[in-house]
Design an enzyme around this catalytic site. Structure first.
Site, PDB file in Angstrom:
ATOM      1  N   GLN A  49      -5.294  -9.348  -2.632  1.00 45.38           N
ATOM      2  CA  GLN A  49      -5.347  -8.369  -1.548  1.00 45.38           C
ATOM      3  C   GLN A  49      -6.775  -8.075  -1.113  1.00 45.38           C
ATOM      4  O   GLN A  49      -7.026  -7.733   0.038  1.00 45.38           O
ATOM      5  CB  GLN A  49      -4.658  -7.060  -1.977  1.00 45.38           C
ATOM      6  CG  GLN A  49      -3.163  -7.185  -2.169  1.00 45.38           C
ATOM      7  CD  GLN A  49      -2.808  -7.412  -3.633  1.00 45.38           C
ATOM      8  OE1 GLN A  49      -3.563  -8.023  -4.383  1.00 45.38           O
ATOM      9  NE2 GLN A  49      -1.652  -6.925  -4.045  1.00 45.38           N
ATOM     10  N   ASN A  96      -2.925   2.207 -10.022  1.00 40.38           N
ATOM     11  CA  ASN A  96      -3.416   1.433  -8.886  1.00 40.38           C
ATOM     12  C   ASN A  96      -3.297  -0.040  -9.242  1.00 40.38           C
ATOM     13  O   ASN A  96      -2.898  -0.403 -10.351  1.00 40.38           O
ATOM     14  CB  ASN A  96      -4.859   1.810  -8.544  1.00 40.38           C
ATOM     15  CG  ASN A  96      -5.290   1.321  -7.172  1.00 40.38           C
ATOM     16  OD1 ASN A  96      -4.606   1.557  -6.174  1.00 40.38           O
ATOM     17  ND2 ASN A  96      -6.399   0.619  -7.100  1.00 40.38           N
ATOM     18  N   LYS A  97      -3.659  -0.898  -8.316  1.00 39.76           N
ATOM     19  CA  LYS A  97      -3.490  -2.342  -8.496  1.00 39.76           C
ATOM     20  C   LYS A  97      -4.084  -2.807  -9.823  1.00 39.76           C
ATOM     21  O   LYS A  97      -5.125  -2.333 -10.248  1.00 39.76           O
ATOM     22  CB  LYS A  97      -4.146  -3.080  -7.329  1.00 39.76           C
ATOM     23  CG  LYS A  97      -3.939  -4.576  -7.339  1.00 39.76           C
ATOM     24  CD  LYS A  97      -2.468  -4.970  -7.403  1.00 39.76           C
ATOM     25  CE  LYS A  97      -1.663  -4.385  -6.277  1.00 39.76           C
ATOM     26  NZ  LYS A  97      -0.219  -4.713  -6.376  1.00 39.76           N
ATOM     27  N   ASP A 142      -1.645   4.342  -6.100  1.00 40.90           N
ATOM     28  CA  ASP A 142      -0.224   4.236  -5.792  1.00 40.90           C
ATOM     29  C   ASP A 142       0.580   5.404  -6.356  1.00 40.90           C
ATOM     30  O   ASP A 142       1.635   5.722  -5.849  1.00 40.90           O
ATOM     31  CB  ASP A 142       0.333   2.913  -6.328  1.00 40.90           C
ATOM     32  CG  ASP A 142      -0.106   1.745  -5.474  1.00 40.90           C
ATOM     33  OD1 ASP A 142       0.657   1.356  -4.577  1.00 40.90           O
ATOM     34  OD2 ASP A 142      -1.222   1.237  -5.678  1.00 40.90           O
ATOM     35  N   GLY A 171       0.851  -1.182   0.000  1.00 35.22           N
ATOM     36  CA  GLY A 171       0.000   0.000   0.000  1.00 35.22           C
ATOM     37  C   GLY A 171       0.886   1.231   0.000  1.00 35.22           C
ATOM     38  O   GLY A 171       1.800   1.358   0.822  1.00 35.22           O
TER      39      GLY A 171
END
Length: 349
Positions: free
Chosen positions: A195, A246-247, A236, A46
């Site tokens: 996650q 982001n993821k 991120d 994170g």
């Protein structure tokens, strides 16, 4: 409140997120190189959490530098910072924290070389506290975007585990709940490291927030059936124009949200904004071990030798984002102007 990161006076203590949800295991890291490895191997993950952990790790390293003379101390500090910078390339909070620790190091070195270690510990702890304060403020602002009875889709984990505490996207959810609103969270599992399934689901149970776990491939079907009112994720790295890393899978969810006329919100502290990058094409995207895709719980689930592409993140264009929630308020498009104004009002910090 879930506390994934702590400072015990001598070193860094981390909740090992690799062991969740089966085991709540805390690791006390006695050496700064262990902290670097903990960032690399996803013991802690994170973007805000990585920045806080790196700051604490740098402070820990400088308590016992290889050399106490000015030049030797400077060389060692540079070595430590390079090691942390190489641990995860996408999360800009890491580099923001390194830059801030560097500025403090340079001030302390000029003023009192003997006070460098204590000064860096104080700076790292300030970063820790400020992250929690920013998340609390972010949640309060974002709660206004959540209607009573909302059904919210999330992707990856942007809760307390991704920060020093409280979280970003999930803090908006928590703040809305605490304001008396009823809500339900749909959790994308978030392949390949899960996650969502492992961490967000665990946090929602800890918080007693109603939630349902779904596979990544079910998000579109949920929207088509009218079961989602809004999407909210963390970030991120956010470029100057609002493009957001982001993821992996976040971009897909954003496209689906646009197709179904749903708001897509990003929640992140201003430390996640990288104004040196004009747009998403400039954001470095980390590629990880193929084994994350081909194996599950240590067991091979794909043909041995198959080629694998495993980017950890994707880029969601700012045009697909309805608003960005920060500790300074809710930013609306055009994001280049909104972000510039926000930083100008914050004094450029």
């Amino acid at each position: 409140m879930i506390r994934p990161i702590a400072w015990n006076g001598e070193g860094v203590v981390l909740l090992d997120q690799r062991a969740l949800p089966g085991e709540e295991r805390y690791l006390t890291l006695g050496d700064w190189r262990e902290v670097v490895e903990a960032i690399r191997n996803l013991t802690v993950r994170g973007a805000p959490a990585i920045g806080v952990t790196a700051a604490l790790g740098i402070a820990q390293a400088m308590r016992t530098p290889l050399s106490r003379d000015r030049d030797g101390m400077t060389a060692f500090f540079s070595e430590v910072c390079r090691a942390f910078a190489a641990s995860r390339p996408t999360a800009v909070n890491l580099f923001w924290a390194i830059d801030r620790m560097t500025r403090r190091f340079e001030r302390e070195r000029e003023r009192d070389p003997g006070g460098v270690a204590d000064g860096l510990v104080n700076e790292a702890l300030a970063i820790f506290r400020e992250d929690i304060e920013a998340n609390e403020a972010l949640g309060r602002h974002g709660a206004a975007l959540v209607p009573d009875g909302a059904r919210i889709l999330t992707h990856c984990n942007a809760g307390a585990l991704a920060t020093a505490g409280y979280g970003t996207a999930l803090d908006v959810v928590r703040a809305a709940r605490d304001a008396g609103k009823t809500l339900h969270v749909f959790i994308d599992e978030t392949r390949p490291v899960l996650q969502g399934a492992r961490l967000t689901a665990w946090e929602m149970q800890k918080e007693n927030i109603p939630a349902t776990l779904v596979t990544d491939g079910m998000a579109g079907a949920l929207m088509a059936r009218g079961k989602v009112d809004l999407v909210i994720t963390g970030a991120d790295r956010i470029a100057a124009n609002g493009d957001t890393a982001n993821k992996i899978g976040t971009y897909t969810v954003a496209v689906l949200a646009r197709e179904h006329g749903l708001p897509f919100y990003v929640a992140a502290p201003l430390s996640t904004v990288d104004r040196t990058l004009a747009g998403g094409a400039d954001i470095p995207v980390e590629e990880r071990d193929p084994g994350e895709v081909t194996c599950f719980a240590g067991r091979l689930i794909a043909p041995e030798g198959i080629a694998v592409w495993n980017p950890a993140f994707d880029i969601t264009p700012g045009r697909l984002i309805t608003a960005i929630v920060t500790e300074k308020g809710i930013l609306k498009p055009p994001f280049d102007k909104a972000l510039k104004t926000c930083f100008d009002e914050a004094g450029g910090s």
